[in-house]
Write a protein that holds these residues in place. Structure first.
Motif, PDB file in Angstrom:
ATOM      1  N   LYS A 100       0.965  -1.101  -0.008  1.00 40.30           N
ATOM      2  CA  LYS A 100       0.173   0.045  -0.134  1.00 40.30           C
ATOM      3  C   LYS A 100       0.660   1.013   0.069  1.00 40.30           C
ATOM      4  O   LYS A 100       1.802   1.461   0.624  1.00 40.30           O
ATOM      5  CB  LYS A 100      -0.703   0.023   1.080  1.00 40.30           C
ATOM      6  CG  LYS A 100      -1.977  -1.066   1.247  1.00 40.30           C
ATOM      7  CD  LYS A 100      -2.708  -0.872   2.415  1.00 40.30           C
ATOM      8  CE  LYS A 100      -3.693   0.259   2.463  1.00 40.30           C
ATOM      9  NZ  LYS A 100      -4.520   0.295   3.609  1.00 40.30           N
ATOM     10  N   THR A 157       0.981   5.599   0.074  1.00 39.39           N
ATOM     11  CA  THR A 157       0.334   6.636  -0.064  1.00 39.39           C
ATOM     12  C   THR A 157       1.317   7.562  -0.553  1.00 39.39           C
ATOM     13  O   THR A 157       2.281   7.944  -0.505  1.00 39.39           O
ATOM     14  CB  THR A 157       0.240   7.149   1.520  1.00 39.39           C
ATOM     15  OG1 THR A 157       1.516   7.131   2.318  1.00 39.39           O
ATOM     16  CG2 THR A 157      -0.553   5.943   2.190  1.00 39.39           C
ATOM     17  N   THR A 209      -3.352  -0.353  -4.707  1.00 36.79           N
ATOM     18  CA  THR A 209      -2.561  -1.238  -4.031  1.00 36.79           C
ATOM     19  C   THR A 209      -1.752  -2.107  -5.003  1.00 36.79           C
ATOM     20  O   THR A 209      -2.401  -2.460  -6.051  1.00 36.79           O
ATOM     21  CB  THR A 209      -3.317  -2.169  -2.971  1.00 36.79           C
ATOM     22  OG1 THR A 209      -4.440  -2.702  -3.734  1.00 36.79           O
ATOM     23  CG2 THR A 209      -3.963  -1.424  -1.920  1.00 36.79           C
ATOM     24  N   ASP A 248      -4.820  -7.987   1.521  1.00 32.80           N
ATOM     25  CA  ASP A 248      -6.251  -7.706   0.965  1.00 32.80           C
ATOM     26  C   ASP A 248      -7.175  -8.875   1.402  1.00 32.80           C
ATOM     27  O   ASP A 248      -7.125  -9.941   0.924  1.00 32.80           O
ATOM     28  CB  ASP A 248      -6.282  -7.412  -0.409  1.00 32.80           C
ATOM     29  CG  ASP A 248      -7.632  -7.111  -1.174  1.00 32.80           C
ATOM     30  OD1 ASP A 248      -8.576  -7.429  -0.349  1.00 32.80           O
ATOM     31  OD2 ASP A 248      -7.814  -6.681  -2.344  1.00 32.80           O
TER      32      ASP A 248
END
Length: 494
Positions: A281, A283, A291, A426
């Motif tokens: 992941k 940012t 992802t 996930d």
């Protein structure tokens, strides 16, 4: 692969979903026929000390003990009233000092239009015999080889571990899985016999999509399908292989992460065997970053299921290097990756070399991006690598590099904006399965003859017996919740 045909009154094979509890089989009998000459292979008299539960006292005896041990595993998991006959031998197979063909196995005869089989469909002989309730090759004249009527033919590399053949990494003949740096012969043999029993597309030429014709003399666009094809579904084409043209089958064989197995036993097994999909992941101040699924490298420290990975970075090409990251980092690249996680493309040298060069430059981790379509498992070994590394798809690597470039404008004059990455899972996806939870077949681009389509994809977690590579963490289980080999074979009719 030899082919035979046998015509009888045919009726369709009825496939029914089966609860996992029905995977326990009654029994089968496997007969091993050695074709090795005196003093060679299974008959090698070289003294050997017992190892890992193998009590044999000669090299040949230990080899046969492993073979019998693995055959017993398959006997306990399969149900057939017809003896399964395997021709086994040791041969000098292709190899170099750094790579080798470990061995191979295949159904030596295939059959169509026999009693209890699906009409107009090719089957491997062991499965065909089971369904027909008789040995279909019984009474057929041998072709002069001495093994012309066997169900499965296997061969393994007699030179493995010698200086010119994967030097120092011979077969481990213990039965306890403690192979170390050697190649676990038991796991390798379990895998290869799986192919011979039917874990293979069998009668399709994947480079053309052609099928074996009805007379078993050539591959053609109008040949007959194999029993395997009815369970192969391409998510891009939205068709099974039974519905495809030869051209569509050829394209599907190189359609990474899109060819799923639809058999009910394997799908049910995947639900309890495959782990949630591990992802990176990221940012970014520039906006959302998708992802990214990954496959952990086989070297270096274990990758945690969650936690910070680090700030992502990119590197630039260096003069004279064989590929990205293959040379010690120059001053500019070292400054770019110090305390960060560089994204390095595959190619030019080993994965371990790339990661070690990044580590020496001060990196805290590495994301290895494929240079062709499809998933991959970064292999290799280097005990001096102490930072984590993972492999990602080519397109995901490019997306991450683009995110790094886009983020820079959002920083200050002295501190460019950055993309920070972390490990996560996930919970809605399974590693090695499609969005519907169906396990994926191995379809790299470019095609890998003999491997493509006839293995599980390398994105599966945990590693599965029937992936194209033998991993050192495999058990000798073929059933859920550890493996999916037996469920697939059950889907075929075992």
């Amino acid at each position: 692969m030899r082919t035979q045909q046998f015509s009888r009154t045919a009726r369709s094979l009825v496939a029914a979903a089966c609860a996992l509890t029905c995977l326990a089989a009654e029994a089968a009998a496997i007969k091993i026929q050695s074709r090795d000459p005196a003093g060679f292979g299974f008959n090698d008299p070289t003294p050997a000390a017992p190892v890992g539960g193998n009590t044999g006292t000669t090299l040949g005896e230990q080899r046969m003990n492993v073979y019998r041990y693995v055959a017993d595993i398959w006997e306990k998991n399969l149900d057939s009233d017809v003896e399964i006959v395997v021709s086994a031998g040791w041969e000098p197979l292709a190899c170099t000092a750094t790579s080798a063909t470990l061995g191979s196995a295949a159904a030596w005869n295939v059959w169509r239009d026999f009693e209890n089989g699906k009409p107009g469909t090719w089957y491997p002989q062991a499965l065909a015999n089971k369904l027909a309730g008789e040995n279909l090759s019984n009474g057929q004249p041998d072709d002069g080889t001495g093994y012309g009527n066997v169900d499965i033919k296997t061969q393994f590399n007699i030179n493995l571990g010698q200086p010119n053949c994967l030097a120092g990494s011979g077969f481990y003949l213990g039965l306890d899985g403690n192979a170390g740096d050697a190649v676990n012969f038991a796991a390798t043999l379990l895998h290869e016999l799986g192919h011979g029993l039917g874990f293979s597309v069998v009668s399709v030429q994947t480079s053309t999509g052609y099928r074996l014709n009805a007379s078993a003399t050539a591959y053609s666009p109008t040949g007959l399908p194999s029993i395997w094809e009815g369970f192969m579904y391409d998510n891009t084409a939205r068709k099974s292989w039974l519905e495809m043209t030869a051209t569509e089958r050829r394209q599907s064989a190189i359609n990474p992460l899109q060819l799923a197995w639809t058999g009910p036993n394997a799908v049910a097994g995947a639900a309890i065997t495959l782990a949630p999909l591990p992802v990176v992941k990221a940012t970014s101040p520039a906006g959302a970053v998708p992802t990214t699924p990954y496959t952990a490298s086989s070297f270096g420290p274990a990758v945690p299921r969650s936690g910070k990975l680090g700030v992502l970075a990119t590197i630039t090409a260096q003069a004279g290097e064989l590929g990205p990251g293959c040379s010690p980092f120059d001053a500019a690249n070292a400054a770019a990756v110090r305390g960060k996680v560089p994204i390095i493309n595959r190619g030019g040298c080993t994965f371990a070399e790339k990661v070690k060069n990044a580590q020496n430059a001060g990196a805290v981790g590495v994301v290895l991006a494929n240079n062709v379509a499809g998933s991959f498992a970064p292999g290799g070994a280097d005990p001096t690598v102490t930072i984590p590394s993972v492999g990602v798809l080519q397109e995901d690597g490019e997306r991450l590099k683009a995110a790094v470039a886009a983020a820079k404008a959002y920083g200050s004059r002295t501190q460019p904006g950055a993309v920070t990455a972390s490990f996560a899972i996930d919970p809605n996806r399974k590693a090695g399965a499609d969005l519907a939870g169906r396990p994926l077949l191995y379809t790299p681009n470019p095609l890998i003859g003999g491997s493509s389509v006839s293995h599980w994809d390398v994105s599966a977690v945990p590693n599965l017996l029937m992936e194209p590579n033998i991993s050192d963490d495999l058990t000798l289980s073929v059933s859920p919740p550890k493996d999916l080999t037996l469920p697939l074979l059950k889907d075929l009719g075992w």
